[in-house]
Design an enzyme around this catalytic site. Structure first.
Site, PDB file in Angstrom:
ATOM      1  N   GLY A  75       0.824  -1.192   0.000  1.00 32.44           N
ATOM      2  CA  GLY A  75       0.000   0.000   0.000  1.00 32.44           C
ATOM      3  C   GLY A  75       0.858   1.240   0.000  1.00 32.44           C
ATOM      4  O   GLY A  75       2.027   1.206   0.379  1.00 32.44           O
ATOM      5  N   GLY A  77       0.575   5.669   0.680  1.00 37.96           N
ATOM      6  CA  GLY A  77      -0.223   6.790   1.121  1.00 37.96           C
ATOM      7  C   GLY A  77       0.459   8.088   0.819  1.00 37.96           C
ATOM      8  O   GLY A  77       1.418   8.159   0.041  1.00 37.96           O
ATOM      9  N   GLY A  80       4.149   7.745   2.872  1.00 39.91           N
ATOM     10  CA  GLY A  80       5.069   6.638   2.674  1.00 39.91           C
ATOM     11  C   GLY A  80       4.400   5.480   1.991  1.00 39.91           C
ATOM     12  O   GLY A  80       3.234   5.549   1.585  1.00 39.91           O
ATOM     13  N   VAL A  82       4.210   0.951   1.959  1.00 41.01           N
ATOM     14  CA  VAL A  82       4.434  -0.278   2.715  1.00 41.01           C
ATOM     15  C   VAL A  82       4.684  -1.396   1.723  1.00 41.01           C
ATOM     16  O   VAL A  82       3.903  -1.587   0.781  1.00 41.01           O
ATOM     17  CB  VAL A  82       3.228  -0.620   3.613  1.00 41.01           C
ATOM     18  CG1 VAL A  82       3.473  -1.919   4.360  1.00 41.01           C
ATOM     19  CG2 VAL A  82       2.958   0.507   4.588  1.00 41.01           C
ATOM     20  N   ASP A 199      -8.095   9.622  14.753  1.00 39.12           N
ATOM     21  CA  ASP A 199      -8.511   9.357  13.366  1.00 39.12           C
ATOM     22  C   ASP A 199      -9.122   7.959  13.256  1.00 39.12           C
ATOM     23  O   ASP A 199      -8.808   7.195  12.342  1.00 39.12           O
ATOM     24  CB  ASP A 199      -7.330   9.492  12.413  1.00 39.12           C
ATOM     25  CG  ASP A 199      -7.776   9.585  10.950  1.00 39.12           C
ATOM     26  OD1 ASP A 199      -8.958   9.931  10.726  1.00 39.12           O
ATOM     27  OD2 ASP A 199      -6.970   9.303  10.060  1.00 39.12           O
TER      28      ASP A 199
END
Length: 638
Positions: A75, A77, A80, A82, A199
């Site tokens: 993934g 974002g 950063g 992963v 969040d």
């Protein structure tokens, strides 16, 4: 671990979440990432459970720069990415999060390191553990963590809202509530450690393939007494669909943000309580808590004190959960649940009760099955109905809303044909005996009323004392036997003897004024008493004997045994007296009294019988009404 590390089944294609429920997330599927890196890797099933392990004493120790072998992107974002990475030193696959080089400013680096350290210190089963924090050869930070598999709660709710059968069967409400409770425990643990997530939303809660639950993305968490949290204004994407980016004084996702958080105030754990209350609302209703609208409109709605009840969407939602959700999302801090731990404990109490309800429902279904089995084999035992009703009553006591039990109860109460149990038959016999005894006493009074006419014979004038004596004896015998039998246990012999005595009396009455005058009325009146209270076989005997008693005088006269009591002349019937002298005044009085007696007594008896029947019918109707009201839903379905 944050939301970038998601399961392959959540990433069928590149996704950019641009709704009002959370920040932008860009993630490549495992298959696509594997294709771009030239590596074939099935993220849905994962690698082998255990990779080859070498234990040679002379094995070369892997150097740090050779330790991590990068694999496909799990993934990516805004800060950063992963990647699935093989740890050559341990021989396992881990998830490695690295900064994206274009964004690797000093503030971003500090935020990245802060996230790793916060997450690494939250040692809880529902927080993905951080294995290591290090720097690569270019000096960029990265940290390694456990690789998890599963689906985000947002994906599960999305598929369930679409009506996906497989998802709904696999992730029912109870399972989601249990997973949500585990997430609440993790957040409460963080609060105890002085960390506020800020969040929380469905895309930051993951449910693993084997029941694991993880709370993701601690990147904007607030730590008590952490100066960086208050002083540094790190840019945070709030809602990609609205293009909103604000400083660190306002962080989180608008769709789940507490009112005080949206106003830029310093928040505590109750902000997470609010966000989790919104998540609970969406689990229960499969609908968003807030609409996607402009930032000013949303702020206006929130500051106005919006309140939403899940039961307004679905009335079948348990009221306990409705109240729990309403309290968790209270706009005012004083009205809101004090802590996430309180929310988790309330959910656990509900789930414990839910398990108890499921157990009770299972027992209720078992009792209904047993009752049905008894009903299907009703001929084997006359007591089957009682046994079946006991099972139905137990089923309704365990689960009053069990429709099958309600329907069966109605069937058992309404359909009562066939042989009754011995105890019920005995009660019925006692009831019939009581009615027969009362009828016999009324019959005795009627016979006594007839005897009262015999003294009139002295006034009228007696021509045949033998007939008068015979009538008196027959009347006394009928009255006495009727009264005596009313005090005895009912037997068929009693009815037969009384029928014979009554038939004799009817036949003898014809000696007074012939078979035309009083005999038919007397026979009809006494037969009414018999017909009302005797058994069918006793009724047939009574009708036969009394009818013969009324017809016998005709036959006797036709055979010439006695002189005729009547003759037909042009335009008239002439009656001849045999037992009485027909003096006009007394005879008229006797006829009036006899007619009144033969009319009034049967009418009184019929009225009493009618009252008994109406009372019984009223009881039946009232019972039926209560039964219909008790099982109104079953009746409406039928």
């Amino acid at each position: 671990m944050d939301k970038e590390q998601v399961a392959a089944q959540d990433m069928v294609e590149t996704v950019a979440e641009v709704d009002a429920t959370g920040p932008t997330l860009v993630a490549e599927s495992g298959d696509k990432a594997a294709e771009s890196s030239g590596v074939t890797f099935d993220l849905a099933t994962g690698e082998a459970d255990i990779v080859p392990v070498y234990t040679d004493a002379g094995e070369r120790v892997v150097q740090d720069e050779e330790r991590y072998e990068a694999g496909p992107v799990l993934g990516a974002g805004g800060m950063g990415e992963v990647r699935l990475t093989r740890d050559a030193r341990i021989g396992r696959h881990v998830a490695v999060k690295r900064l994206l080089e274009p964004l690797s400013g000093e503030a971003t680096r500090r935020r990245f390191l802060r996230e790793a350290r916060i997450q690494g210190q939250l040692e809880h089963p529902a927080v993905v553990p951080v294995y290591d924090l290090d720097f690569d050869e270019q000096g960029q930070p990265f940290f390694t963590m456990k690789r998890v598999r599963g689906q985000t709660l947002s994906r599960i709710l999305e598929l369930s809202a679409r009506g996906d059968t497989e998802t709904r069967e696999r992730f029912g409400r109870r399972r989601l509530l249990a997973a949500f409770t585990q997430a609440c425990h993790a957040v409460h643990y963080a609060h105890v450690r002085g960390v506020v997530h800020r969040d929380l939303k469905p895309s930051n809660i993951m449910i693993g393939d084997y029941g694991e639950v993880y709370v993701l993305d601690w990147g904007v968490a607030r730590v008590d007494k952490d100066a960086s949290d208050e002083d540094e204004r790190l840019p945070v994407v709030l809602d990609a669909s609205m293009g909103l980016t604000r400083g660190g004084d306002l962080v989180g996702s608008l769709g789940y943000m507490a009112p005080e958080q949206m106003q830029g105030l310093t928040v505590d754990g109750r902000a997470d309580v609010f966000a989790l209350g919104v998540v609970l609302y969406e689990i229960l209703t499969l609908r968003p808590f807030r609409k996607s609208e402009s930032f000013p409109a949303m702020v206006a709605r929130v500051t106005a004190g919006e309140k939403k009840r899940p039961r307004d969407v679905d009335p079948d939602i348990p009221p306990e959960l409705d109240e729990l959700c309403l309290r968790a999302t209270a706009p005012e801090l004083t009205d809101r649940s004090e802590s996430v731990g309180e929310l988790a404990e309330a959910l656990e109490r509900f789930l414990e009760g839910d398990r108890d309800r499921e157990a009770r429902r299972a027992l209720a279904r078992d009792h209904v099955q047993k009752a049905r089995a008894l009903a299907s084999d009703e001929g084997a035992d006359t007591g089957w109905r009682v046994s079946a009703m006991r099972h139905v009553v137990k089923a309704l006591a365990l689960d009053s809303d069990n429709v099958a039990a309600q329907k069966l109860m109605v069937e058992l109460l309404v359909d009562v044909e066939g042989p009754a149990p011995a105890q019920a038959e005995e009660e019925y016999r006692v009831h019939v005996d009581r009615l027969r005894a009362r009828g016999a006493r009324m019959g005795a009074l009627g016979f006594c009323a007839m005897l009262a006419t015999f003294p009139l014979a002295l006034w009228i004038g007696v021509r045949s004392w033998s007939a008068i004596v015979a009538l008196t004896i027959a009347g006394v015998a009928c009255a006495g036997f009727a009264f005596w039998s009313s005090r005895q246990r009912t037997r068929a012999l009693h009815a037969h003897v009384l029928s014979l005595l009554t038939a004799t009396l009817v036949g003898l009455v014809s000696s007074l004024a012939g078979p035309f005058a009083l005999v038919p009325a007397l026979a009809a009146g006494v037969l009414m008493f018999f017909v009302a209270h005797v058994t069918p076989s006793e009724r047939r005997v009574a009708i036969t004997l009394i009818t013969l008693g009324a017809l016998l005088p005709y036959g006797v006269e036709a055979l010439g045994i006695f002189a005729p009591a009547y003759s037909f002349e042009p335009g008239q019937i002439v009656l001849y007296s045999r037992a009485l002298a027909f003096s006009e005044g007394p005879m008229l009085l006797a006829f009036v009294y006899g007619s009144a007696t033969f009319v009034a007594l049967p009418a009184l008896f019929a009225g009493w019988l009618h009252d008994e029947l109406m009372a019984a019918q009223r009881r039946t109707i009232v019972q039926s009404w209560h039964l219909r009201e008790l099982f109104a839903e079953v009746q409406s379905e039928g």
